[in-house]
Scaffold this motif. Structure first.
Motif, PDB file in Angstrom:
ATOM      1  N   ALA A 101       3.401   5.763  -5.637  1.00 54.76           N
ATOM      2  CA  ALA A 101       3.797   6.799  -6.605  1.00 54.76           C
ATOM      3  C   ALA A 101       4.510   7.944  -5.893  1.00 54.76           C
ATOM      4  O   ALA A 101       5.535   8.447  -6.367  1.00 54.76           O
ATOM      5  CB  ALA A 101       2.577   7.310  -7.356  1.00 54.76           C
ATOM      6  N   TRP A 102       4.000   8.346  -4.749  1.00 56.34           N
ATOM      7  CA  TRP A 102       4.631   9.406  -3.963  1.00 56.34           C
ATOM      8  C   TRP A 102       6.035   8.983  -3.530  1.00 56.34           C
ATOM      9  O   TRP A 102       6.986   9.771  -3.621  1.00 56.34           O
ATOM     10  CB  TRP A 102       3.770   9.740  -2.744  1.00 56.34           C
ATOM     11  N   ALA A 103       6.175   7.748  -3.075  1.00 53.36           N
ATOM     12  CA  ALA A 103       7.485   7.248  -2.645  1.00 53.36           C
ATOM     13  C   ALA A 103       8.473   7.258  -3.812  1.00 53.36           C
ATOM     14  O   ALA A 103       9.645   7.594  -3.638  1.00 53.36           O
ATOM     15  CB  ALA A 103       7.351   5.836  -2.068  1.00 53.36           C
ATOM     16  N   GLY A 104       7.998   6.902  -4.999  1.00 53.55           N
ATOM     17  CA  GLY A 104       8.860   6.953  -6.185  1.00 53.55           C
ATOM     18  C   GLY A 104       9.291   8.373  -6.508  1.00 53.55           C
ATOM     19  O   GLY A 104      10.444   8.629  -6.854  1.00 53.55           O
ATOM     20  N   TYR A 105       8.364   9.311  -6.380  1.00 53.64           N
ATOM     21  CA  TYR A 105       8.691  10.720  -6.619  1.00 53.64           C
ATOM     22  C   TYR A 105       9.746  11.200  -5.623  1.00 53.64           C
ATOM     23  O   TYR A 105      10.726  11.841  -6.008  1.00 53.64           O
ATOM     24  CB  TYR A 105       7.430  11.586  -6.507  1.00 53.64           C
ATOM     25  N   VAL A 106       9.550  10.889  -4.357  1.00 53.69           N
ATOM     26  CA  VAL A 106      10.495  11.323  -3.322  1.00 53.69           C
ATOM     27  C   VAL A 106      11.868  10.702  -3.560  1.00 53.69           C
ATOM     28  O   VAL A 106      12.896  11.375  -3.405  1.00 53.69           O
ATOM     29  CB  VAL A 106       9.953  10.993  -1.917  1.00 53.69           C
ATOM     30  N   ALA A 107      11.906   9.436  -3.955  1.00 53.87           N
ATOM     31  CA  ALA A 107      13.188   8.788  -4.248  1.00 53.87           C
ATOM     32  C   ALA A 107      13.889   9.488  -5.404  1.00 53.87           C
ATOM     33  O   ALA A 107      15.097   9.734  -5.358  1.00 53.87           O
ATOM     34  CB  ALA A 107      12.981   7.310  -4.566  1.00 53.87           C
ATOM     35  N   GLN A 151      26.298  17.113  -0.594  1.00 52.63           N
ATOM     36  CA  GLN A 151      26.235  17.696   0.739  1.00 52.63           C
ATOM     37  C   GLN A 151      25.345  16.904   1.699  1.00 52.63           C
ATOM     38  O   GLN A 151      24.397  17.432   2.266  1.00 52.63           O
ATOM     39  CB  GLN A 151      25.797  19.148   0.667  1.00 52.63           C
ATOM     40  N   GLY A 152      25.659  15.636   1.836  1.00 54.49           N
ATOM     41  CA  GLY A 152      24.954  14.812   2.806  1.00 54.49           C
ATOM     42  C   GLY A 152      23.626  14.247   2.355  1.00 54.49           C
ATOM     43  O   GLY A 152      22.960  13.570   3.127  1.00 54.49           O
ATOM     44  N   SER A 153      23.218  14.525   1.143  1.00 55.90           N
ATOM     45  CA  SER A 153      21.912  14.044   0.696  1.00 55.90           C
ATOM     46  C   SER A 153      21.973  12.640   0.101  1.00 55.90           C
ATOM     47  O   SER A 153      20.931  12.039  -0.139  1.00 55.90           O
ATOM     48  CB  SER A 153      21.296  15.022  -0.300  1.00 55.90           C
ATOM     49  N   ALA A 154      23.142  12.102  -0.115  1.00 56.65           N
ATOM     50  CA  ALA A 154      23.267  10.760  -0.697  1.00 56.65           C
ATOM     51  C   ALA A 154      22.639   9.701   0.201  1.00 56.65           C
ATOM     52  O   ALA A 154      21.983   8.783  -0.287  1.00 56.65           O
ATOM     53  CB  ALA A 154      24.728  10.426  -0.965  1.00 56.65           C
ATOM     54  N   ARG A 155      22.789   9.853   1.500  1.00 61.00           N
ATOM     55  CA  ARG A 155      22.204   8.883   2.431  1.00 61.00           C
ATOM     56  C   ARG A 155      20.677   8.926   2.358  1.00 61.00           C
ATOM     57  O   ARG A 155      20.016   7.893   2.303  1.00 61.00           O
ATOM     58  CB  ARG A 155      22.661   9.159   3.861  1.00 61.00           C
ATOM     59  N   ARG A 156      20.121  10.130   2.331  1.00 65.54           N
ATOM     60  CA  ARG A 156      18.666  10.239   2.254  1.00 65.54           C
ATOM     61  C   ARG A 156      18.157   9.703   0.924  1.00 65.54           C
ATOM     62  O   ARG A 156      17.103   9.089   0.858  1.00 65.54           O
ATOM     63  CB  ARG A 156      18.227  11.680   2.468  1.00 65.54           C
ATOM     64  N   ALA A 157      18.910   9.907  -0.149  1.00 59.63           N
ATOM     65  CA  ALA A 157      18.524   9.374  -1.463  1.00 59.63           C
ATOM     66  C   ALA A 157      18.493   7.852  -1.414  1.00 59.63           C
ATOM     67  O   ALA A 157      17.563   7.229  -1.933  1.00 59.63           O
ATOM     68  CB  ALA A 157      19.492   9.863  -2.537  1.00 59.63           C
ATOM     69  N   TYR A 198      13.090   2.690   0.445  1.00 60.89           N
ATOM     70  CA  TYR A 198      11.678   2.760   0.835  1.00 60.89           C
ATOM     71  C   TYR A 198      10.767   2.457  -0.357  1.00 60.89           C
ATOM     72  O   TYR A 198       9.835   1.666  -0.236  1.00 60.89           O
ATOM     73  CB  TYR A 198      11.370   4.134   1.434  1.00 60.89           C
ATOM     74  N   VAL A 199      11.043   3.054  -1.502  1.00 59.45           N
ATOM     75  CA  VAL A 199      10.180   2.792  -2.655  1.00 59.45           C
ATOM     76  C   VAL A 199      10.317   1.333  -3.102  1.00 59.45           C
ATOM     77  O   VAL A 199       9.340   0.711  -3.499  1.00 59.45           O
ATOM     78  CB  VAL A 199      10.418   3.779  -3.824  1.00 59.45           C
ATOM     79  N   ARG A 200      11.508   0.757  -2.986  1.00 63.19           N
ATOM     80  CA  ARG A 200      11.679  -0.663  -3.295  1.00 63.19           C
ATOM     81  C   ARG A 200      10.815  -1.511  -2.371  1.00 63.19           C
ATOM     82  O   ARG A 200      10.171  -2.468  -2.802  1.00 63.19           O
ATOM     83  CB  ARG A 200      13.155  -1.052  -3.147  1.00 63.19           C
ATOM     84  N   TRP A 201      10.796  -1.149  -1.088  1.00 57.59           N
ATOM     85  CA  TRP A 201       9.965  -1.857  -0.105  1.00 57.59           C
ATOM     86  C   TRP A 201       8.496  -1.746  -0.490  1.00 57.59           C
ATOM     87  O   TRP A 201       7.758  -2.731  -0.452  1.00 57.59           O
ATOM     88  CB  TRP A 201      10.216  -1.282   1.292  1.00 57.59           C
ATOM     89  N   ARG A 202       8.059  -0.552  -0.896  1.00 53.94           N
ATOM     90  CA  ARG A 202       6.666  -0.343  -1.325  1.00 53.94           C
ATOM     91  C   ARG A 202       6.354  -1.213  -2.542  1.00 53.94           C
ATOM     92  O   ARG A 202       5.298  -1.836  -2.603  1.00 53.94           O
ATOM     93  CB  ARG A 202       6.409   1.117  -1.680  1.00 53.94           C
ATOM     94  N   LEU A 203       7.257  -1.237  -3.505  1.00 53.47           N
ATOM     95  CA  LEU A 203       7.023  -2.018  -4.723  1.00 53.47           C
ATOM     96  C   LEU A 203       7.003  -3.516  -4.455  1.00 53.47           C
ATOM     97  O   LEU A 203       6.253  -4.248  -5.104  1.00 53.47           O
ATOM     98  CB  LEU A 203       8.078  -1.670  -5.781  1.00 53.47           C
ATOM     99  N   ASP A 204       7.808  -3.967  -3.508  1.00 59.57           N
ATOM    100  CA  ASP A 204       7.803  -5.391  -3.152  1.00 59.57           C
ATOM    101  C   ASP A 204       6.481  -5.817  -2.523  1.00 59.57           C
ATOM    102  O   ASP A 204       6.113  -6.982  -2.599  1.00 59.57           O
ATOM    103  CB  ASP A 204       8.945  -5.703  -2.182  1.00 59.57           C
ATOM    104  N   ARG A 205       5.774  -4.890  -1.926  1.00 58.91           N
ATOM    105  CA  ARG A 205       4.484  -5.188  -1.289  1.00 58.91           C
ATOM    106  C   ARG A 205       3.345  -5.216  -2.292  1.00 58.91           C
ATOM    107  O   ARG A 205       2.275  -5.729  -2.000  1.00 58.91           O
ATOM    108  CB  ARG A 205       4.171  -4.131  -0.234  1.00 58.91           C
TER     109      ARG A 205
END
Length: 73
Positions: free
Chosen positions: A35-41, A53-59, A65-72
């Motif tokens: 849930a936290w990973a989804g919020y951060v995404a 301003q450079g945040s697209a890469r972090r997004a 990351y949240v996709r990886w969490r959901l796959d697990r």
């Protein structure tokens, strides 16, 4: 910090392993972490869409990351 480690080239598993070794992250509930990973995404995606301003890469990394969490799950 997990996202920053992934951004630096660590795998999600490595980044979580590092975080779990810290007392503030140890024993965290798997569902809560996902849930936290989804919020951060969502947060980083909002920032990227709002002002860029450079945040697209972090997004993208946060969504990966949240996709990886959901796959697990």
């Amino acid at each position: 910090m997990v996202l920053r480690l992934i951004e630096a080239g660590h795998t999600p598993s490595e980044a979580e392993g590092w975080a779990r070794a810290r007392s503030t992250f140890a024993g965290v509930d798997e569902r809560g972490l996902t849930a936290w990973a989804g919020y951060v995404a969502g947060l980083w995606t909002h920032i990227a869409v709002s002002n860029g301003q450079g945040s697209a890469r972090r997004a993208r990394l946060a969504r990966d990351y949240v996709r990886w969490r959901l796959d697990r799950a």
